[in-house]
Design a protein around this motif. Sequence first.
Motif, PDB file in Angstrom:
ATOM      1  N   GLN A  78      -0.604 -19.730  -8.267  1.00 48.80           N
ATOM      2  CA  GLN A  78       0.230 -18.968  -9.202  1.00 48.80           C
ATOM      3  C   GLN A  78      -0.474 -17.717  -9.726  1.00 48.80           C
ATOM      4  N   ALA A  79      -1.723 -17.507  -9.334  1.00 53.56           N
ATOM      5  CA  ALA A  79      -2.465 -16.336  -9.829  1.00 53.56           C
ATOM      6  C   ALA A  79      -1.869 -15.051  -9.263  1.00 53.56           C
ATOM      7  N   PRO A  80      -1.907 -13.974 -10.026  1.00 47.41           N
ATOM      8  CA  PRO A  80      -1.318 -12.708  -9.539  1.00 47.41           C
ATOM      9  C   PRO A  80      -2.107 -12.113  -8.379  1.00 47.41           C
ATOM     10  N   PHE A  81      -1.391 -11.433  -7.498  1.00 44.11           N
ATOM     11  CA  PHE A  81      -2.001 -10.630  -6.436  1.00 44.11           C
ATOM     12  C   PHE A  81      -1.271  -9.291  -6.480  1.00 44.11           C
ATOM     13  N   ILE A  82      -1.935  -8.291  -7.024  1.00 43.92           N
ATOM     14  CA  ILE A  82      -1.273  -7.035  -7.391  1.00 43.92           C
ATOM     15  C   ILE A  82      -1.038  -6.136  -6.175  1.00 43.92           C
ATOM     16  N   HIS A  83      -2.064  -5.989  -5.352  1.00 48.75           N
ATOM     17  CA  HIS A  83      -1.949  -5.081  -4.199  1.00 48.75           C
ATOM     18  C   HIS A  83      -1.230  -5.828  -3.072  1.00 48.75           C
ATOM     19  N   LYS A  84       0.076  -5.807  -3.138  1.00 49.79           N
ATOM     20  CA  LYS A  84       0.890  -6.602  -2.237  1.00 49.79           C
ATOM     21  C   LYS A  84       0.655  -6.211  -0.771  1.00 49.79           C
ATOM     22  N   ILE A  85       0.722  -7.215   0.099  1.00 46.94           N
ATOM     23  CA  ILE A  85       0.599  -7.007   1.544  1.00 46.94           C
ATOM     24  C   ILE A  85       1.971  -7.253   2.155  1.00 46.94           C
ATOM     25  N   ASP A  86       2.510  -6.236   2.802  1.00 47.72           N
ATOM     26  CA  ASP A  86       3.888  -6.308   3.296  1.00 47.72           C
ATOM     27  C   ASP A  86       4.050  -7.208   4.515  1.00 47.72           C
ATOM     28  N   SER A  87       3.078  -7.149   5.420  1.00 49.99           N
ATOM     29  CA  SER A  87       3.181  -7.967   6.630  1.00 49.99           C
ATOM     30  C   SER A  87       1.797  -8.473   6.998  1.00 49.99           C
ATOM     31  N   TYR A  88       1.783  -9.642   7.607  1.00 45.35           N
ATOM     32  CA  TYR A  88       0.527 -10.293   7.940  1.00 45.35           C
ATOM     33  C   TYR A  88       0.234 -10.187   9.432  1.00 45.35           C
ATOM     34  N   TYR A 236      -9.092 -15.737  -2.308  1.00 42.31           N
ATOM     35  CA  TYR A 236      -8.140 -14.756  -1.766  1.00 42.31           C
ATOM     36  C   TYR A 236      -7.923 -13.623  -2.761  1.00 42.31           C
ATOM     37  N   ARG A 237      -7.979 -13.944  -4.060  1.00 41.67           N
ATOM     38  CA  ARG A 237      -7.807 -12.901  -5.100  1.00 41.67           C
ATOM     39  C   ARG A 237      -8.961 -11.911  -5.109  1.00 41.67           C
ATOM     40  N   ALA A 238     -10.088 -12.261  -4.513  1.00 42.12           N
ATOM     41  CA  ALA A 238     -11.191 -11.300  -4.426  1.00 42.12           C
ATOM     42  C   ALA A 238     -10.847 -10.132  -3.521  1.00 42.12           C
ATOM     43  N   PHE A 239      -9.828 -10.311  -2.662  1.00 40.87           N
ATOM     44  CA  PHE A 239      -9.371  -9.245  -1.767  1.00 40.87           C
ATOM     45  C   PHE A 239      -8.288  -8.372  -2.409  1.00 40.87           C
ATOM     46  N   ASP A 240      -7.994  -8.610  -3.678  1.00 39.89           N
ATOM     47  CA  ASP A 240      -6.943  -7.853  -4.361  1.00 39.89           C
ATOM     48  C   ASP A 240      -7.502  -6.529  -4.874  1.00 39.89           C
ATOM     49  N   THR A 241      -8.027  -5.745  -3.942  1.00 39.02           N
ATOM     50  CA  THR A 241      -8.592  -4.439  -4.265  1.00 39.02           C
ATOM     51  C   THR A 241      -7.707  -3.332  -3.709  1.00 39.02           C
ATOM     52  N   THR A 242      -8.095  -2.106  -3.965  1.00 40.61           N
ATOM     53  CA  THR A 242      -7.264  -0.961  -3.565  1.00 40.61           C
ATOM     54  C   THR A 242      -7.013  -0.907  -2.068  1.00 40.61           C
ATOM     55  N   ASN A 243      -7.917  -1.438  -1.264  1.00 38.39           N
ATOM     56  CA  ASN A 243      -7.699  -1.445   0.193  1.00 38.39           C
ATOM     57  C   ASN A 243      -7.903  -2.829   0.799  1.00 38.39           C
ATOM     58  N   ASN A 244      -7.832  -3.863  -0.036  1.00 36.38           N
ATOM     59  CA  ASN A 244      -7.940  -5.263   0.400  1.00 36.38           C
ATOM     60  C   ASN A 244      -9.277  -5.614   1.023  1.00 36.38           C
ATOM     61  N   THR A 245     -10.325  -4.851   0.714  1.00 38.14           N
ATOM     62  CA  THR A 245     -11.674  -5.293   1.047  1.00 38.14           C
ATOM     63  C   THR A 245     -12.153  -6.198  -0.090  1.00 38.14           C
ATOM     64  N   PRO A 246     -12.998  -7.173   0.180  1.00 40.82           N
ATOM     65  CA  PRO A 246     -13.347  -8.148  -0.859  1.00 40.82           C
ATOM     66  C   PRO A 246     -14.316  -7.586  -1.892  1.00 40.82           C
ATOM     67  N   GLN A 247     -14.287  -8.164  -3.068  1.00 44.99           N
ATOM     68  CA  GLN A 247     -15.319  -7.904  -4.063  1.00 44.99           C
ATOM     69  C   GLN A 247     -16.568  -8.714  -3.704  1.00 44.99           C
TER      70      GLN A 247
END
Length: 634
Positions: A78-88, A236-247
Amino acid sequence: MRRIKVPRGARPYQPMSRQHKRTLAWLLFGTITFGAYYLWSARPVDPLAVPFESHETYMNGHSRHMSLTSRQSYDWKQAPFIHKIDSYIQLPNEPVQTLPKVQFDFPLESPSQRRWREERRTAVRDEFKRSWESYREFAWGQDELKPIEGKGLDTFGGWGATLVDSLDTLWIMGFKEYFDEAVEAVAAIDFGKSDMKAVSVFETTIRYLGGLLSAYDLSHEPVLLEKAIQLGEMLYRAFDTTNNTPQSYMNIEDAKIAGRSEFPAEVNMCFACLGSLTMEFTRLAQITSQAKYYDIVAKITIMMDRTQNSTQVPGLWPTIINAATEQFDQSRFFSIGALADSTYEYFPKMHALLGGVDPVYEKLYKDSALMIDKHMLFRAAIPDEKKGADLLFCGDIYSDTDGELKLHSDLQHLTCFIGGMFGLAGRLFQNDNHIDLGAKLTKGCIYAYAAMPTGIMPETFSMMPCASRTSCMWNEAAWHDAAINSCGNKNSDNNVADDASTTCRPPPRGFKEISNSRYLLRPEAIESVFIMYRITGDRSYLDHAWDMFTSVVTASRTPYANGQIRDVTIVARPAQRGGTLSKDDNVEDKMESFWTAETLKYFYLVFSREDMISLDDWVFNTEAHPFRRPRGRA
């Protein structure tokens, strides 16, 4: 009385002489003795030395955990993922290829060979049991055991790093009751919170997520998969960056905030932190059939593929990269050791994990291996020139402003994984030259162990590189000058008199300098020994493994378990019980989880039957957690 007529030419019966009786008696005694010895020697020393399928049946029979549920204070789904990914990017759905056989076709052992091997396997298991029982008593549920004080310590999220990291070791070594107990404890771990402000994404992925997935692959315990999914969702939330690279580090509480902004991508990130998450997220995707876990790391792979030839050394990536701009050409320092190692390690392993259906990992490996071989591998000058021809070492390189590459003959224990990497890739990609490179690199690390007074390789050191791999003359005077100069530099740095005889011990002949003489209970050398033994069947690796094991245990054993060694160049008395160290003690009050998760596991596996975690059925992550490989189709 009727007489029996003796046929003509026949000799009448004569009683056996005393000598004849003695001879027959000795023959009978010898036959009985030999038979008894054969039956005794053929009897397994280790009652757990059974075929893998039998071991699997024993460990997974009568499970008590089917009703266990995961206890969690926060649902990471249920945690937020802000930088949405449109297709996998979808998991490859092509039929899995039948990859080349990795393991050697081992011949049948003689009874004495088997007995020798199983005695050593039992000794390793006893050492693990000693460490584990101390962890149970003094640090249960904490990240680490302090092996001298007998206390617990939290260093990696406070979720029981040693507990989770060692699950598959317990299963592999046959500790069924301890494994059952550990699974129950894991069910109660709360990944919804941590006393630490931020956790390492890399370490949490390889130790915790890797440990849970591997233990699930082996045991099929549902609660372990539940825990892996919750932890995977958090990471997975660690990838919620501006370009989906991990923290590199993730703040647990910040990741829960609804309406937060996306996290910024990092401008200074270690290459291993970027590229070493692929195996764990891919295996999670395979087990759950959730493409998003594979997608998030497949995009990193595409990025590495795109940038591989645009760095200062085309084919390789520097240890520090700019994940925010996705430009990897700023740093000029390249290493296969710290900050980079496991990204390279994962290229051939991802090829195996995906069943060879995605050619990108073979390409990434082959292009990087070519440059590693060309620029980083070197032969070192040692007194035994004949032996030196069979050894290789892996250094670092620096690209100066003119584009000239300079080899730094600085060596790390961490880099010793590379022998196994070349060997495994050589089998998967059918390259005998790489198998030979793997053998020589592994023997280089074995040599570094044997050369030290304790029989243990130091954390970092340097050697004198030869001008060529084909010929190299030993120069005693050159080595002496280099060793004395390194002592002088150390003394100067420490503002003491330049007297190498009293303030600095020259390193063993052939070693130019020992910059860090500690041993942190690391597994990389025995990892390569294990892989090369399974690949080649060369039993000399068993002798080397036993020498390494006995050396490590002798120097590191504490009253409770095993601790890091301060200086492998001196033989000192063990640390004493009670928590107070004198200046003469050579053992630190520190035992990271990889001691039980990796080092002892590899020692155990090298002395196990070849079907115990076969490299044709399993592939290890960088924390020695075996993942089940997909079955190939003809």
